[in-house]
Design a protein around this motif. Structure first.
Motif, PDB file in Angstrom:
ATOM      1  N   LEU A  59       0.856  -1.185   0.000  1.00 34.71           N
ATOM      2  CA  LEU A  59       0.000   0.000   0.000  1.00 34.71           C
ATOM      3  C   LEU A  59       0.886   1.227   0.000  1.00 34.71           C
ATOM      4  O   LEU A  59       1.925   1.237   0.668  1.00 34.71           O
ATOM      5  CB  LEU A  59      -0.853   0.068   1.268  1.00 34.71           C
ATOM      6  CG  LEU A  59      -1.973  -0.927   1.457  1.00 34.71           C
ATOM      7  CD1 LEU A  59      -2.677  -0.654   2.780  1.00 34.71           C
ATOM      8  CD2 LEU A  59      -2.962  -0.867   0.331  1.00 34.71           C
ATOM      9  N   LEU A  60       0.483   2.268  -0.706  1.00 33.74           N
ATOM     10  CA  LEU A  60       1.093   3.579  -0.514  1.00 33.74           C
ATOM     11  C   LEU A  60       0.341   4.171   0.662  1.00 33.74           C
ATOM     12  O   LEU A  60      -0.874   4.384   0.595  1.00 33.74           O
ATOM     13  CB  LEU A  60       0.993   4.416  -1.782  1.00 33.74           C
ATOM     14  CG  LEU A  60       2.078   3.919  -2.730  1.00 33.74           C
ATOM     15  CD1 LEU A  60       1.486   3.173  -3.864  1.00 33.74           C
ATOM     16  CD2 LEU A  60       2.979   5.023  -3.122  1.00 33.74           C
ATOM     17  N   TYR A  61       1.035   4.395   1.741  1.00 33.47           N
ATOM     18  CA  TYR A  61       0.437   4.619   3.059  1.00 33.47           C
ATOM     19  C   TYR A  61       0.795   6.015   3.575  1.00 33.47           C
ATOM     20  O   TYR A  61       1.893   6.232   4.086  1.00 33.47           O
ATOM     21  CB  TYR A  61       0.971   3.514   3.989  1.00 33.47           C
ATOM     22  CG  TYR A  61       0.290   3.420   5.319  1.00 33.47           C
ATOM     23  CD1 TYR A  61      -0.981   2.890   5.426  1.00 33.47           C
ATOM     24  CD2 TYR A  61       0.933   3.849   6.475  1.00 33.47           C
ATOM     25  CE1 TYR A  61      -1.602   2.774   6.658  1.00 33.47           C
ATOM     26  CE2 TYR A  61       0.323   3.745   7.708  1.00 33.47           C
ATOM     27  CZ  TYR A  61      -0.950   3.207   7.792  1.00 33.47           C
ATOM     28  OH  TYR A  61      -1.556   3.103   9.004  1.00 33.47           O
ATOM     29  N   PRO A  62      -0.136   6.999   3.458  1.00 36.21           N
ATOM     30  CA  PRO A  62       0.176   8.389   3.807  1.00 36.21           C
ATOM     31  C   PRO A  62      -0.070   8.744   5.272  1.00 36.21           C
ATOM     32  O   PRO A  62      -0.298   9.905   5.593  1.00 36.21           O
ATOM     33  CB  PRO A  62      -0.767   9.173   2.892  1.00 36.21           C
ATOM     34  CG  PRO A  62      -1.977   8.307   2.825  1.00 36.21           C
ATOM     35  CD  PRO A  62      -1.446   6.879   2.824  1.00 36.21           C
ATOM     36  N   TYR A  63      -0.036   7.767   6.140  1.00 39.35           N
ATOM     37  CA  TYR A  63      -0.338   7.996   7.551  1.00 39.35           C
ATOM     38  C   TYR A  63       0.900   7.746   8.411  1.00 39.35           C
ATOM     39  O   TYR A  63       1.893   7.234   7.935  1.00 39.35           O
ATOM     40  CB  TYR A  63      -1.464   7.065   8.010  1.00 39.35           C
ATOM     41  CG  TYR A  63      -2.684   7.129   7.133  1.00 39.35           C
ATOM     42  CD1 TYR A  63      -3.514   8.250   7.152  1.00 39.35           C
ATOM     43  CD2 TYR A  63      -2.998   6.092   6.270  1.00 39.35           C
ATOM     44  CE1 TYR A  63      -4.628   8.318   6.335  1.00 39.35           C
ATOM     45  CE2 TYR A  63      -4.114   6.156   5.448  1.00 39.35           C
ATOM     46  CZ  TYR A  63      -4.927   7.273   5.482  1.00 39.35           C
ATOM     47  OH  TYR A  63      -6.017   7.347   4.675  1.00 39.35           O
ATOM     48  N   VAL A  64       0.784   8.068   9.695  1.00 39.18           N
ATOM     49  CA  VAL A  64       1.854   7.712  10.621  1.00 39.18           C
ATOM     50  C   VAL A  64       1.929   6.189  10.677  1.00 39.18           C
ATOM     51  O   VAL A  64       1.003   5.494  10.266  1.00 39.18           O
ATOM     52  CB  VAL A  64       1.629   8.298  12.040  1.00 39.18           C
ATOM     53  CG1 VAL A  64       1.691   9.806  12.034  1.00 39.18           C
ATOM     54  CG2 VAL A  64       0.342   7.812  12.652  1.00 39.18           C
ATOM     55  N   ASP A  65       3.029   5.677  11.211  1.00 40.26           N
ATOM     56  CA  ASP A  65       3.168   4.222  11.259  1.00 40.26           C
ATOM     57  C   ASP A  65       2.015   3.624  12.071  1.00 40.26           C
ATOM     58  O   ASP A  65       1.440   4.274  12.934  1.00 40.26           O
ATOM     59  CB  ASP A  65       4.529   3.818  11.832  1.00 40.26           C
ATOM     60  CG  ASP A  65       4.661   4.164  13.289  1.00 40.26           C
ATOM     61  OD1 ASP A  65       4.262   3.336  14.134  1.00 40.26           O
ATOM     62  OD2 ASP A  65       5.140   5.272  13.594  1.00 40.26           O
ATOM     63  N   PRO A  66       1.628   2.394  11.760  1.00 36.17           N
ATOM     64  CA  PRO A  66       0.440   1.797  12.385  1.00 36.17           C
ATOM     65  C   PRO A  66       0.447   1.789  13.911  1.00 36.17           C
ATOM     66  O   PRO A  66      -0.593   1.998  14.532  1.00 36.17           O
ATOM     67  CB  PRO A  66       0.429   0.369  11.820  1.00 36.17           C
ATOM     68  CG  PRO A  66       1.116   0.493  10.495  1.00 36.17           C
ATOM     69  CD  PRO A  66       2.185   1.532  10.710  1.00 36.17           C
ATOM     70  N   LYS A  67       1.594   1.562  14.551  1.00 36.17           N
ATOM     71  CA  LYS A  67       1.628   1.539  16.019  1.00 36.17           C
ATOM     72  C   LYS A  67       1.358   2.920  16.593  1.00 36.17           C
ATOM     73  O   LYS A  67       0.610   3.069  17.562  1.00 36.17           O
ATOM     74  CB  LYS A  67       2.973   1.000  16.515  1.00 36.17           C
ATOM     75  CG  LYS A  67       3.141  -0.477  16.279  1.00 36.17           C
ATOM     76  CD  LYS A  67       4.490  -0.977  16.730  1.00 36.17           C
ATOM     77  CE  LYS A  67       4.620  -2.453  16.366  1.00 36.17           C
ATOM     78  NZ  LYS A  67       5.948  -2.966  16.564  1.00 36.17           N
ATOM     79  N   LEU A 135      -3.371  11.106  12.641  1.00 35.05           N
ATOM     80  CA  LEU A 135      -3.238  10.174  11.524  1.00 35.05           C
ATOM     81  C   LEU A 135      -2.028  10.413  10.632  1.00 35.05           C
ATOM     82  O   LEU A 135      -1.512   9.481  10.035  1.00 35.05           O
ATOM     83  CB  LEU A 135      -4.492  10.240  10.641  1.00 35.05           C
ATOM     84  CG  LEU A 135      -5.820   9.888  11.306  1.00 35.05           C
ATOM     85  CD1 LEU A 135      -6.958  10.054  10.329  1.00 35.05           C
ATOM     86  CD2 LEU A 135      -5.797   8.488  11.862  1.00 35.05           C
ATOM     87  N   PHE A 136      -1.601  11.663  10.504  1.00 34.99           N
ATOM     88  CA  PHE A 136      -0.586  11.992   9.520  1.00 34.99           C
ATOM     89  C   PHE A 136       0.749  12.330  10.164  1.00 34.99           C
ATOM     90  O   PHE A 136       0.796  12.851  11.265  1.00 34.99           O
ATOM     91  CB  PHE A 136      -1.047  13.155   8.642  1.00 34.99           C
ATOM     92  CG  PHE A 136      -2.269  12.821   7.833  1.00 34.99           C
ATOM     93  CD1 PHE A 136      -2.163  12.048   6.691  1.00 34.99           C
ATOM     94  CD2 PHE A 136      -3.508  13.257   8.230  1.00 34.99           C
ATOM     95  CE1 PHE A 136      -3.282  11.722   5.959  1.00 34.99           C
ATOM     96  CE2 PHE A 136      -4.637  12.935   7.497  1.00 34.99           C
ATOM     97  CZ  PHE A 136      -4.528  12.162   6.356  1.00 34.99           C
ATOM     98  N   PRO A 137       1.849  12.087   9.427  1.00 32.68           N
ATOM     99  CA  PRO A 137       3.170  12.499   9.907  1.00 32.68           C
ATOM    100  C   PRO A 137       3.210  14.020  10.040  1.00 32.68           C
ATOM    101  O   PRO A 137       2.269  14.699   9.653  1.00 32.68           O
ATOM    102  CB  PRO A 137       4.108  12.023   8.800  1.00 32.68           C
ATOM    103  CG  PRO A 137       3.362  10.958   8.089  1.00 32.68           C
ATOM    104  CD  PRO A 137       1.912  11.353   8.180  1.00 32.68           C
ATOM    105  N   PRO A 138       4.325  14.569  10.534  1.00 29.84           N
ATOM    106  CA  PRO A 138       4.388  16.023  10.683  1.00 29.84           C
ATOM    107  C   PRO A 138       3.961  16.733   9.397  1.00 29.84           C
ATOM    108  O   PRO A 138       4.367  16.364   8.301  1.00 29.84           O
ATOM    109  CB  PRO A 138       5.866  16.286  10.982  1.00 29.84           C
ATOM    110  CG  PRO A 138       6.324  15.024  11.627  1.00 29.84           C
ATOM    111  CD  PRO A 138       5.547  13.920  10.954  1.00 29.84           C
ATOM    112  N   LEU A 139       3.121  17.717   9.579  1.00 30.25           N
ATOM    113  CA  LEU A 139       2.555  18.409   8.425  1.00 30.25           C
ATOM    114  C   LEU A 139       3.587  19.293   7.750  1.00 30.25           C
ATOM    115  O   LEU A 139       4.527  19.772   8.365  1.00 30.25           O
ATOM    116  CB  LEU A 139       1.355  19.241   8.868  1.00 30.25           C
ATOM    117  CG  LEU A 139       0.221  18.434   9.505  1.00 30.25           C
ATOM    118  CD1 LEU A 139      -0.947  19.334   9.839  1.00 30.25           C
ATOM    119  CD2 LEU A 139      -0.224  17.306   8.602  1.00 30.25           C
ATOM    120  N   SER A 140       3.359  19.516   6.466  1.00 30.53           N
ATOM    121  CA  SER A 140       4.283  20.345   5.697  1.00 30.53           C
ATOM    122  C   SER A 140       3.575  21.563   5.117  1.00 30.53           C
ATOM    123  O   SER A 140       3.997  22.084   4.103  1.00 30.53           O
ATOM    124  CB  SER A 140       4.926  19.510   4.589  1.00 30.53           C
ATOM    125  OG  SER A 140       3.939  18.942   3.752  1.00 30.53           O
TER     126      SER A 140
END
Length: 176
Positions: A59-67, A135-140
């Motif tokens: 999957l192309l996964y645009p979220y933080v890691d599952p844990k 849900l998302f990594p640090p925003l840009s």
């Protein structure tokens, strides 16, 4: 002899994926398959129906890691429960809650000088430590950019028929 593909990319909506994915799920090894992260729920449904996956699926996964996501969601769900908010669509509700929090922080900075452009400017310059999405990594988000988060991980699906579908990140955060 017909030549087979090494990689298949299926960027489809759910009805289209339901139609095409069974052609790749058979008893023969097949190409690596790359899917949109929006297909994760459907893949779990397919597995519950007893369909066995072969080959590698990503999957192309645009979220933080599952844990991290599980931890963040638990925290937000506890707050929602205390507020008597029923979780109906977790992703939509978490994104909405995050958006409201960010707009509230920016609104506090602009006081009575409210305008759309000034609000966006304050959102762009909020301290990155405050901008923690569940849900998302640090925003840009920044000046002239109207996408809060760009990029994705590549996550391999572990689809052992005896275990629930799981994700394993196999790349660093990739920004196109």
């Amino acid at each position: 002899a017909a030549k087979t593909a090494d990689i298949v990319i299926l960027w489809l909506n759910k009805p289209e994926l339901k139609k095409w994915y069974p052609l790749l799920v058979d008893n023969k090894p097949h190409a690596d398959v790359y899917l949109s992260s929006g297909m994760l729920g459907l893949i779990k449904e397919i597995q519950k129906a007893g369909i066995v996956f072969h080959g590698k699926n990503y999957l192309l996964y645009p979220y933080v890691d599952p844990k991290t996501m599980a931890h963040n969601m638990e925290r937000e769900f506890k707050w929602m429960s205390k507020q008597n908010v029923k979780v109906v669509d977790a992703e939509l509700q978490l994104n909405t809650l995050y958006t409201v929090k960010m707009i509230n922080r920016a609104r506090k900075h602009i006081g009575s000088n409210f305008s759309r452009n000034y609000l966006l400017e304050k959102l762009e310059h909020l301290d990155r430590n405050l901008a923690l999405s569940p849900l998302f990594p640090p925003l840009s988000l920044g000046p002239g950019q109207r996408h809060a988060s760009k990029g994705a991980y590549i996550a391999e699906l572990t689809t052992d028929s005896n275990k629930p579908v799981d994700l394993k990140l196999v790349s660093d955060w990739i920004i196109p």
